[in-house]
Design a protein around this motif. Structure first.
Motif, PDB file in Angstrom:
ATOM      1  N   VAL A 178       0.834  -1.200   0.000  1.00 28.58           N
ATOM      2  CA  VAL A 178       0.000   0.000   0.000  1.00 28.58           C
ATOM      3  C   VAL A 178       0.873   1.257   0.000  1.00 28.58           C
ATOM      4  CG1 VAL A 178      -1.921   1.180   1.128  1.00 28.58           C
ATOM      5  CG2 VAL A 178      -1.761  -1.304   1.218  1.00 28.58           C
ATOM      6  N   ALA A 179       1.969   1.221   0.733  1.00 38.90           N
ATOM      7  CA  ALA A 179       2.861   2.385   0.786  1.00 38.90           C
ATOM      8  C   ALA A 179       3.441   2.690  -0.596  1.00 38.90           C
ATOM      9  CB  ALA A 179       3.977   2.144   1.791  1.00 38.90           C
ATOM     10  N   TYR A 180       3.875   1.643  -1.306  1.00 41.98           N
ATOM     11  CA  TYR A 180       4.415   1.867  -2.652  1.00 41.98           C
ATOM     12  C   TYR A 180       3.326   2.296  -3.624  1.00 41.98           C
ATOM     13  CZ  TYR A 180       9.288   0.610  -2.057  1.00 41.98           C
ATOM     14  OH  TYR A 180      10.605   0.629  -1.696  1.00 41.98           O
ATOM     15  N   ALA A 181       2.108   1.808  -3.391  1.00 43.73           N
ATOM     16  CA  ALA A 181       1.003   2.268  -4.238  1.00 43.73           C
ATOM     17  C   ALA A 181       0.765   3.757  -4.051  1.00 43.73           C
ATOM     18  CB  ALA A 181      -0.267   1.492  -3.899  1.00 43.73           C
ATOM     19  N   LEU A 182       0.874   4.219  -2.805  1.00 43.54           N
ATOM     20  CA  LEU A 182       0.707   5.637  -2.525  1.00 43.54           C
ATOM     21  C   LEU A 182       1.855   6.451  -3.125  1.00 43.54           C
ATOM     22  CD1 LEU A 182      -0.703   7.992  -1.159  1.00 43.54           C
ATOM     23  CD2 LEU A 182       0.473   7.410   0.965  1.00 43.54           C
ATOM     24  N   ALA A 183       3.074   5.933  -2.991  1.00 45.70           N
ATOM     25  CA  ALA A 183       4.232   6.636  -3.566  1.00 45.70           C
ATOM     26  C   ALA A 183       4.153   6.648  -5.096  1.00 45.70           C
ATOM     27  CB  ALA A 183       5.524   5.967  -3.113  1.00 45.70           C
ATOM     28  N   THR A 185       5.774   4.800  -7.167  1.00 45.49           N
ATOM     29  CA  THR A 185       7.026   4.448  -7.830  1.00 45.49           C
ATOM     30  C   THR A 185       7.893   3.624  -6.887  1.00 45.49           C
ATOM     31  OG1 THR A 185       9.012   5.316  -8.932  1.00 45.49           O
ATOM     32  CG2 THR A 185       8.137   6.588  -7.088  1.00 45.49           C
ATOM     33  N   VAL A 186       8.749   2.790  -7.452  1.00 45.49           N
ATOM     34  CA  VAL A 186       9.746   2.083  -6.643  1.00 45.49           C
ATOM     35  C   VAL A 186      11.038   2.878  -6.588  1.00 45.49           C
ATOM     36  CG1 VAL A 186       8.756  -0.193  -7.113  1.00 45.49           C
ATOM     37  CG2 VAL A 186      10.551   0.696  -8.624  1.00 45.49           C
ATOM     38  N   ASP A 187      11.109   3.939  -7.370  1.00 42.01           N
ATOM     39  CA  ASP A 187      12.299   4.789  -7.404  1.00 42.01           C
ATOM     40  C   ASP A 187      12.185   5.860  -6.327  1.00 42.01           C
ATOM     41  OD1 ASP A 187      14.656   5.981  -8.145  1.00 42.01           O
ATOM     42  OD2 ASP A 187      13.828   6.993  -9.904  1.00 42.01           O
ATOM     43  N   ILE A 188      12.199   5.411  -5.076  1.00 42.32           N
ATOM     44  CA  ILE A 188      12.010   6.332  -3.951  1.00 42.32           C
ATOM     45  C   ILE A 188      12.788   5.831  -2.744  1.00 42.32           C
ATOM     46  CG2 ILE A 188       9.895   5.123  -3.239  1.00 42.32           C
ATOM     47  CD1 ILE A 188       8.839   7.814  -2.200  1.00 42.32           C
ATOM     48  N   ASP A 189      13.340   6.766  -1.999  1.00 40.32           N
ATOM     49  CA  ASP A 189      14.002   6.483  -0.729  1.00 40.32           C
ATOM     50  C   ASP A 189      13.050   6.937   0.370  1.00 40.32           C
ATOM     51  OD1 ASP A 189      15.481   6.453   1.622  1.00 40.32           O
ATOM     52  OD2 ASP A 189      17.339   7.085   0.642  1.00 40.32           O
ATOM     53  N   PHE A 190      12.371   5.989   1.012  1.00 43.75           N
ATOM     54  CA  PHE A 190      11.353   6.333   2.006  1.00 43.75           C
ATOM     55  C   PHE A 190      11.908   7.136   3.185  1.00 43.75           C
ATOM     56  CE2 PHE A 190       8.520   2.637   0.567  1.00 43.75           C
ATOM     57  CZ  PHE A 190       7.617   3.491  -0.050  1.00 43.75           C
TER      58      PHE A 190
END
Length: 514
Positions: A178-183, A185-190
């Motif tokens: 769900v967090a990646y769906a909100l972001a 993209t997978v190209d992210i540093d949480f």
């Protein structure tokens, strides 16, 4: 997070962004997309239901909380209902109990608002049953060659399996899905980048929305109740009206329906005699496929959706099956004619005979034609030619899929020569009468100068009592090359299987003799 194929390919969350960018740079193949530096920032702009939208490399287009392992864990399921996705989403628990405790906790209402509606109970996204993407999204990916991503909480994320258009597929816990769906993209540093903006206009970070262990534990304590499990599993044997109304034949033998495209009488016992056929070598075989390292059982085995232009699709269309009713290979695994056509049909297959082109085709060596693997295999088979497969290290890694051995056998593959095999798949090959051979240490097809355009003869003794587990044999080619391989029959029992033409006729002969 787990990137493609194997448990030891786990990517720590803090390293995800760097790992993703290295995948963009790596050559095409395992964890590699070979996107030129100047194209890595490409933005594909399109219209999504009348609204402007855009996709980039790494954009998430599928987020799925799927069945199997993770949806059996109440703590991760209850922790998933706190963020809101905007991409294609689904929730498919493995049990009806999950629905009850999500309703009890009040979280299902919010999951629905976020798009995570319950779509069923059972296998979905990880076997390619996620359904089509919105046509505008699919076109934006295809026309701009975008490396789109899927994030799912299932057990499997093999190339070409989740969806034909998601070349990057990651496994994660339900809350991370769900967090990646909100972001988006997978190209992210949480740790450093926000995943969105709140109503107050301030940036929202991963830590702001991640539930605490205490919050999840409290929800589990109050919402996961023993009577939910008792009432759900008490009803298992009662079935449902549709199931209960099925007509059950009284005969002891199965009555094969010759026109069924789901279940077909398999050919494993046709023309079988009580006398085993004995050992066999391989003479003047053509190379059907020439692979590098890390070819998984999901590259080999029929899996996921049936592509519209594939041999399996043509087979179904010729029998009056409409495209909307193709279903998946998993649903048609009882029909060997469909499954044989789906063997080596993975859209991300990297076959050296194609000189860098990716896809489910190969070169028919005698004519030089580029054909679907099944069509090429039938050309060889109809002409009476044996075929072999060349491969690198870890051939057959991944799930131990029986069709990854049955399929090649039906295509006429007589031997696989690889640097190394995954343990269970090697055993499965033997069980289907296919000879597994290993190159000697330090050697492989490339070092030996093998291109796959040669014809191969494997000098294996014809009498089973002259073969011993792990012995060396000589392989020669029609252009004068000769090299030594180790035969990977590892036990006397495996030699017995091979003598009988495989484990299935071996078992039948033993049962008849009893």
């Amino acid at each position: 997070m787990k990137r493609l194929f194997r448990p030891h390919d786990r990517v720590p969350l803090r390293e995800m962004k760097a790992d993703w960018n290295s995948c963009l740079n790596n050559k095409v193949g395992f964890k590699g997309f070979a996107v030129p530096k100047e194209a890595q920032g490409k933005v594909a702009k399109f219209s999504f239901h009348g609204q402007p939208a855009e996709l980039k490399h790494g954009s998430v287009v599928i987020a799925a909380i799927t069945s199997c392992t993770n949806t059996s864990n109440p703590s991760v399921m209850l922790g998933a209902g706190l963020v809101k996705p905007w991409i294609k989403t689904s929730l498919a628990p493995g049990s009806g109990v999950v629905t009850k405790y999500l309703l009890q906790s009040g979280l299902q209402e919010y999951l629905n608002k976020q798009g995570f509606h319950i779509v069923g109970y059972g296998c979905t996204t990880c076997i390619g049953n996620s359904g089509d993407l919105d046509e505008s999204v699919a076109s934006a990916i295809s026309e701009n060659d975008i490396i789109a991503a899927a994030v799912l909480s299932g057990n499997r994320n093999f190339e070409g399996r989740v969806h034909a258009l998601t070349r990057a597929n990651y496994l994660a816990s339900p809350p991370l899905v769900v967090a990646y769906a909100l972001a988006g993209t997978v190209d992210i540093d949480f740790d450093k980048e926000p995943i969105g903006t709140g109503k107050d206009g301030k940036s929202v970070y991963f830590n702001d929305i991640w539930p605490s262990t205490e919050e999840v534990a409290e929800a589990v304590q109050s919402s996961v109740l023993p009577n939910m499990f008792k009432s759900t599993y008490e009803a298992i044997t009662k079935g449902n009206p549709m199931w209960n109304q099925l007509s059950v034949p009284s005969s002891t033998m199965y009555s094969w329906d010759p026109i069924s495209t789901y279940i077909h009488e398999p050919p494993y016992f046709k023309n079988m005699t009580m006398e085993p056929p004995g050992a066999h070598g391989v003479k003047d075989a053509y190379c059907l496929l020439n692979f590098g390292d890390s070819i998984t059982t999901d590259h080999i085995s029929p899996a996921g959706s049936i592509q519209k232009d594939s041999p399996a699709a043509k087979f179904l269309l010729d029998r009056g099956v409409e495209r909307k009713d193709f279903n998946s290979y998993g649903s048609r695994r009882g029909n060997d004619e469909v499954m044989a056509r789906g063997t080596f049909a993975n859209i991300r297959l990297v076959n050296k005979l194609l000189n860098g082109e990716v896809g489910p085709k190969t070169i028919h060596v005698p004519t030089g034609e580029k054909l679907y693997v099944f069509d090429a295999a039938m050309r060889y088979k109809d002409a009476g030619h044996d075929t072999i497969v060349l491969a690198g290290a870890e051939y057959g890694s991944g799930s131990s899929r029986d069709w990854a051995a049955k399929g090649p056998m039906l295509l006429g593959v007589k031997a696989v020569i690889a640097k190394s095999f995954e343990r269970i798949h090697r055993s499965n090959l033997v069980g289907m009468g296919i000879i597994p051979l290993c190159f000697k240490s330090g050697e492989d097809a490339d070092t030996l100068g093998l291109t796959g355009h040669e014809r191969y003869t494997i000098d294996l003794p014809r009498k089973i009592d002259e073969i011993r587990p792990g012995q060396d044999v000589t392989v020669t080619t029609d252009n004068g090359k000769s090299f030594t391989c180790t035969v990977r029959f590892d036990t006397e029992v495996e030699l017995a299987y091979f003598n009988n033409g495989g484990i299935l006729p071996y078992v039948i002969r033993n049962l008849i003799r009893q």
